[in-house]
Design a protein around this motif. Structure first.
Motif, PDB file in Angstrom:
ATOM      1  N   ARG A  19       0.853  -1.187   0.005  1.00 24.32           N
ATOM      2  CA  ARG A  19      -0.194  -0.019   0.089  1.00 24.32           C
ATOM      3  C   ARG A  19       0.924   1.328   0.082  1.00 24.32           C
ATOM      4  O   ARG A  19       0.761   2.348  -0.599  1.00 24.32           O
ATOM      5  CB  ARG A  19      -1.046   0.160   1.204  1.00 24.32           C
ATOM      6  N   GLN A  20       1.974   1.457   0.564  1.00 23.03           N
ATOM      7  CA  GLN A  20       2.985   2.351   0.767  1.00 23.03           C
ATOM      8  C   GLN A  20       3.507   2.687  -0.729  1.00 23.03           C
ATOM      9  O   GLN A  20       3.507   3.790  -1.134  1.00 23.03           O
ATOM     10  CB  GLN A  20       3.935   2.030   1.625  1.00 23.03           C
ATOM     11  N   PHE A  23       1.006   4.054  -2.984  1.00 22.71           N
ATOM     12  CA  PHE A  23       0.624   5.445  -2.761  1.00 22.71           C
ATOM     13  C   PHE A  23       1.888   6.374  -3.363  1.00 22.71           C
ATOM     14  O   PHE A  23       1.403   7.317  -4.280  1.00 22.71           O
ATOM     15  CB  PHE A  23       0.793   5.798  -1.131  1.00 22.71           C
ATOM     16  N   HIS A 195      -0.946   5.614   5.156  1.00 19.45           N
ATOM     17  CA  HIS A 195      -1.790   4.543   4.446  1.00 19.45           C
ATOM     18  C   HIS A 195      -1.466   3.091   4.643  1.00 19.45           C
ATOM     19  O   HIS A 195      -2.349   2.462   4.593  1.00 19.45           O
ATOM     20  CB  HIS A 195      -1.663   5.154   2.919  1.00 19.45           C
ATOM     21  N   LEU A 200      -5.494   5.743   6.191  1.00 20.34           N
ATOM     22  CA  LEU A 200      -6.105   6.745   5.458  1.00 20.34           C
ATOM     23  C   LEU A 200      -6.827   5.535   4.340  1.00 20.34           C
ATOM     24  O   LEU A 200      -6.392   4.625   3.859  1.00 20.34           O
ATOM     25  CB  LEU A 200      -5.115   7.201   4.355  1.00 20.34           C
ATOM     26  N   ALA A 205      -6.900   8.600   0.382  1.00 22.26           N
ATOM     27  CA  ALA A 205      -5.606   8.267  -0.088  1.00 22.26           C
ATOM     28  C   ALA A 205      -5.583   8.865  -1.380  1.00 22.26           C
ATOM     29  O   ALA A 205      -4.230   9.333  -1.615  1.00 22.26           O
ATOM     30  CB  ALA A 205      -5.484   6.746   0.106  1.00 22.26           C
TER      31      ALA A 205
END
Length: 237
Positions: A19-20, A23, A195, A200, A205
């Protein structure tokens, strides 16, 4: 701790890392998309001579771009991710039309050289902002104050027309936006971690990635303009 628990923790950490990365990819993807839109519009606008034919257009564009930046910065929580995206793309397009003026003032070769120099500095300082463990909050606050000072100095120099002051402003402007790039990348990294940890949600996000892209876009464009003022060769017109 049993094997099943360790596997679940490992899967959770892997999901957070994914997810990082997602993002970060969105932030830089939108930033590069914005730069691409601006470059395309700048080239075609300069080629068509629209700004030369409509001398009042730059004033209208200036206030329109300022309005879009304020809307995105202060009202993004009240709009959908789609509207925020459209505002960002619209801003990049209008800013591209305004930036076409640099192709009238500077030679194409010096514009390309300034762009390459900006890309290298932006990449290096962005990497520093990502990997450093130093908290850059105080540095960012100082640079923001310095930015206000340089804006005031630039306005005053419109009346004094001092070559020495203009040279100093160009150098200081480069230093400020090099520093702000590192600071802003670190802030975006912190958002990416939030996030990844689920702080988020999807819509939030998406809007945060647009705001991050706008921030980095502004850092890149301003750094480019100051580098161009410092290194650029003017057209003989």
């Amino acid at each position: 701790m049993d094997e099943k628990t360790l596997r679940e923790i490992s899967q959770s950490n892997a999901g957070a890392a994914d997810r990082q990365r997602a993002f970060f990819n969105r932030v830089f993807g939108w930033m590069f998309a914005g730069l691409g839109v601006s470059a395309l519009l700048a080239y075609h606008t300069a080629k068509s001579g629209v700004l030369l034919k409509n001398p009042n257009l730059p004033i209208v564009l200036f206030f329109a771009t300022i309005a879009l930046v304020f809307i995105l910065s202060f009202a993004i929580n009240k709009m959908s991710a789609l509207v925020a995206t459209l505002c960002f793309v619209g801003y990049a397009a209008l800013n591209g039309v305004m930036l076409s003026s640099v192709l009238y003032v500077y030679t194409m070769s010096s514009v390309m050289q300034a762009f390459c120099a900006t890309a290298l500095m932006f990449g290096a300082t962005g990497l520093y902002g990502y990997v450093t463990r130093r908290d850059l909050t105080s540095v960012g606050s100082f640079l923001f104050m310095a930015l206000i000072g340089i804006i005031i100095a630039s306005l005053l120099n419109m009346f004094f027309r001092s070559g020495a002051l203009d040279f100093a402003i160009s150098i200081i402007g480069v230093i400020i936006f090099v520093g702000l790039t590192a600071y802003d990348v670190q802030k975006i990294k912190q958002l990416a971690f939030a996030h990844g940890e689920g702080a988020l949600d999807g819509e939030t996000a998406e809007k945060a990635s647009i705001l991050g892209a706008l921030t980095l876009y502004l850092d890149f464009i301003n750094l480019f303009l100051y580098v161009l003022r410092f290194l650029g060769n003017r057209n003989n017109r």
